[in-house]
Design a protein around this motif. Sequence first.
Motif, PDB file in Angstrom:
ATOM      1  N   SER A 137       0.847  -1.282   0.102  1.00  0.00           N
ATOM      2  CA  SER A 137       0.066   0.045  -0.089  1.00  0.00           C
ATOM      3  C   SER A 137       0.934   1.339  -0.078  1.00  0.00           C
ATOM      4  CB  SER A 137      -0.756  -0.099   1.126  1.00  0.00           C
ATOM      5  OG  SER A 137      -1.301  -1.207   1.562  1.00  0.00           O
ATOM      6  N   VAL A 138       2.049   1.044   0.365  1.00  0.00           N
ATOM      7  CA  VAL A 138       2.813   2.347   0.410  1.00  0.00           C
ATOM      8  C   VAL A 138       3.706   2.370  -1.001  1.00  0.00           C
ATOM      9  CG1 VAL A 138       5.100   3.307   1.319  1.00  0.00           C
ATOM     10  CG2 VAL A 138       3.365   2.005   2.930  1.00  0.00           C
ATOM     11  N   HIS A 139       4.322   1.388  -1.788  1.00  0.00           N
ATOM     12  CA  HIS A 139       4.851   1.692  -2.820  1.00  0.00           C
ATOM     13  C   HIS A 139       3.786   2.034  -4.074  1.00  0.00           C
ATOM     14  CE1 HIS A 139       8.150   0.138  -0.014  1.00  0.00           C
ATOM     15  NE2 HIS A 139       8.706   0.979  -0.976  1.00  0.00           N
ATOM     16  N   GLN A 140       2.510   1.387  -3.781  1.00  0.00           N
ATOM     17  CA  GLN A 140       1.808   1.542  -5.118  1.00  0.00           C
ATOM     18  C   GLN A 140       1.440   2.962  -5.013  1.00  0.00           C
ATOM     19  OE1 GLN A 140      -1.973  -0.196  -4.898  1.00  0.00           O
ATOM     20  NE2 GLN A 140      -2.808   1.188  -3.307  1.00  0.00           N
ATOM     21  N   MET A 141       1.880   3.871  -4.206  1.00  0.00           N
ATOM     22  CA  MET A 141       1.433   5.261  -4.481  1.00  0.00           C
ATOM     23  C   MET A 141       2.177   6.217  -5.174  1.00  0.00           C
ATOM     24  SD  MET A 141      -1.070   5.350  -2.175  1.00  0.00           S
ATOM     25  CE  MET A 141      -1.555   6.859  -2.408  1.00  0.00           C
ATOM     26  N   PHE A 142       3.336   5.516  -5.555  1.00  0.00           N
ATOM     27  CA  PHE A 142       4.388   6.374  -6.557  1.00  0.00           C
ATOM     28  C   PHE A 142       3.809   6.235  -7.780  1.00  0.00           C
ATOM     29  CE2 PHE A 142       6.700   5.213  -2.679  1.00  0.00           C
ATOM     30  CZ  PHE A 142       7.094   6.456  -2.316  1.00  0.00           C
ATOM     31  N   ARG A 143       3.688   7.140  -8.686  1.00  0.00           N
ATOM     32  CA  ARG A 143       3.081   7.414  -9.963  1.00  0.00           C
ATOM     33  C   ARG A 143       3.922   7.827 -10.879  1.00  0.00           C
ATOM     34  NH1 ARG A 143       0.860   3.978 -10.332  1.00  0.00           N
ATOM     35  NH2 ARG A 143      -0.125   4.802 -12.268  1.00  0.00           N
ATOM     36  N   PRO A 144       3.891   7.369 -12.399  1.00  0.00           N
ATOM     37  CA  PRO A 144       4.578   8.043 -13.325  1.00  0.00           C
ATOM     38  C   PRO A 144       4.503   9.486 -13.495  1.00  0.00           C
ATOM     39  CG  PRO A 144       3.113   6.267 -14.133  1.00  0.00           C
ATOM     40  CD  PRO A 144       3.002   6.485 -12.687  1.00  0.00           C
ATOM     41  N   GLU A 145       3.260   9.921 -13.317  1.00  0.00           N
ATOM     42  CA  GLU A 145       3.405  11.557 -13.244  1.00  0.00           C
ATOM     43  C   GLU A 145       4.284  12.201 -12.131  1.00  0.00           C
ATOM     44  OE1 GLU A 145       0.944   9.403 -13.424  1.00  0.00           O
ATOM     45  OE2 GLU A 145      -0.769   9.893 -11.502  1.00  0.00           O
ATOM     46  N   HIS A 146       4.552  11.476 -10.978  1.00  0.00           N
ATOM     47  CA  HIS A 146       5.495  11.989  -9.968  1.00  0.00           C
ATOM     48  C   HIS A 146       6.677  12.242 -10.769  1.00  0.00           C
ATOM     49  CE1 HIS A 146       2.479  10.262  -6.979  1.00  0.00           C
ATOM     50  NE2 HIS A 146       2.183  11.403  -7.522  1.00  0.00           N
ATOM     51  N   VAL A 147       7.281  11.054 -11.393  1.00  0.00           N
ATOM     52  CA  VAL A 147       8.224  10.762 -11.961  1.00  0.00           C
ATOM     53  C   VAL A 147       8.507  12.086 -13.169  1.00  0.00           C
ATOM     54  CG1 VAL A 147       9.946   9.564 -13.414  1.00  0.00           C
ATOM     55  CG2 VAL A 147       8.566   8.358 -11.625  1.00  0.00           C
ATOM     56  N   ALA A 148       7.661  12.282 -13.954  1.00  0.00           N
ATOM     57  CA  ALA A 148       7.513  13.242 -15.227  1.00  0.00           C
ATOM     58  C   ALA A 148       7.756  14.707 -14.349  1.00  0.00           C
ATOM     59  CB  ALA A 148       6.366  13.171 -15.907  1.00  0.00           C
ATOM     60  N   LYS A 149       7.238  14.877 -13.369  1.00  0.00           N
ATOM     61  CA  LYS A 149       7.048  16.480 -12.669  1.00  0.00           C
ATOM     62  C   LYS A 149       8.637  16.441 -12.022  1.00  0.00           C
ATOM     63  CE  LYS A 149       4.444  19.511 -10.014  1.00  0.00           C
ATOM     64  NZ  LYS A 149       5.453  20.595 -10.609  1.00  0.00           N
ATOM     65  N   PHE A 150       9.208  15.467 -11.462  1.00  0.00           N
ATOM     66  CA  PHE A 150      10.425  15.557 -11.176  1.00  0.00           C
ATOM     67  C   PHE A 150      11.430  16.174 -12.091  1.00  0.00           C
ATOM     68  CE2 PHE A 150       9.215  14.405  -6.611  1.00  0.00           C
ATOM     69  CZ  PHE A 150       9.909  15.488  -5.765  1.00  0.00           C
ATOM     70  N   ARG A 151      11.393  15.300 -13.273  1.00  0.00           N
ATOM     71  CA  ARG A 151      12.422  15.371 -14.244  1.00  0.00           C
ATOM     72  C   ARG A 151      12.186  16.893 -14.972  1.00  0.00           C
ATOM     73  NH1 ARG A 151      12.049   9.272 -15.952  1.00  0.00           N
ATOM     74  NH2 ARG A 151      14.114   8.601 -14.883  1.00  0.00           N
ATOM     75  N   ALA A 152      10.861  17.110 -14.908  1.00  0.00           N
ATOM     76  CA  ALA A 152      10.625  18.602 -15.496  1.00  0.00           C
ATOM     77  C   ALA A 152      10.964  19.493 -14.800  1.00  0.00           C
ATOM     78  CB  ALA A 152       9.201  18.732 -15.785  1.00  0.00           C
ATOM     79  N   ASP A 153      10.872  19.499 -13.445  1.00  0.00           N
ATOM     80  CA  ASP A 153      11.356  20.514 -12.546  1.00  0.00           C
ATOM     81  C   ASP A 153      12.830  20.478 -12.173  1.00  0.00           C
ATOM     82  OD1 ASP A 153       8.692  21.166 -12.712  1.00  0.00           O
ATOM     83  OD2 ASP A 153       8.167  20.493 -10.527  1.00  0.00           O
TER      84      ASP A 153
END
Length: 403
Positions: free
Chosen positions: A266-282
């Motif tokens: 339940s913890v690790h399923q919270m990480f999403r591809p959009e979080h990755v995309a946002k960090f890479r963009a920012d």
Amino acid sequence: MTDPTPNASADAPQMPVMAAQTQAASAGVESESQLPLAPYKTLSEEVLRERIEAVRNHFGEELLILGHHYQQDDVIEHTDLRGDSYQLSEMAAGSSKCRTIVFCGVHFMAETADILANRPDRVEARDGRKVDVLLPDMAAGCSMADMAGIRQVEAAWADMGEIIDTEQVIPVTYINSAASLKAFCGRHGGIVCTSSNARAVLEWAFERGQRVFFFPDQHLGRNTALTMGITEEQMPVWDPYALEMGGNEDAQIENSRVILWKGHCSVHQMFRPEHVAKFRADHPGIKILVHPECPRDVNDIADVSGSTGKIIKTVQEAEPGTKWAIGTELHLVNRLKAEHPEQEIHFLSPVVCMCATMYRIDLPHLCWTLENLRDGNLVNQISVDEETTKWSLIALERMLAVK
Ligand code: 13P
Ligand code: SF4
């Protein structure tokens, strides 16, 4: 006293807290023997610290306090050894002088410690004396482990046996599972894995059978098998609540290489591809570092994926100034942040995800457990029955032999 709010990440302090809970924890189950814990809840952190250290000094090497990397800092401070699941298993297996292990982790880890620390050769070397394993809070379970019950796994095995030869299926259980599932693997020519040896374990399994039945974490199973060239189509997901064949057509099971249990963290399923995309963009140049319990769509696009031990090592070995967004339990990420000011470390999710069951182990529980021990009372002892121990040990020893 510890603030119940986790050490919020600088990246996401105001966001809602998503926490993994076990069935036991969410149902508010607390062992009756914990009622005398109440006075400990009123003690200051300083007093708790002093009293915990007094008991540690009293026992010396006879007491081993083990802590998983996801524990909160004030608990970690009092541990003799800390590690990921694999390292902790090895530590328990290697313990020779101690009489008691206090396990600051979750239930399945304490069960594993009981099995490994009390292997027949170890007990013999201690002139028949067993090591007692204590878990400071019995409600510290694992929601993922709770997603696979032994009866469900046995029923699945019988069902798939109607269309495939289960002699050719190697059951592999992630260490995040009850001892009864490890015993199932021991009985059926199977093995245990952790997130740090999952690939080597799958290779071991494919040397011995045509297919693997992997439980309870579908993500670790899938992410690992994908690195071995096994395709998603060859990995049907077995839903224990589906009426027939785990919700699959017979052909899917017949064509399978790895049958994945429908379980997750339940913890690790919270990480999403959009979080990755946002960090890479920012943050241009940032590296994404995740645990393989994350879903495939995150794991595939991360720069590095590995167990908690590997995550720590990767950060330790990186050049100063490296930028990381890390997708694993919050307490570990915050500790890495504090220990590595020379690097720029972010928590990958905008939601604060923590393992609520690991978090149940706190200073009052630890102090209560230790003082009872000093007074001759074993509270919250984890003791796996003999038959389960015998078969689990077979599956665990196979794992420890795989390099
Ligand atoms: P490790 O095997 O990396 O210690 O992970 C254990 C765990 O519970 C992760 O959620
Ligand atoms: Fe279980 Fe997930 Fe917590 Fe690990 S982080 S103990 S898998 S609930």
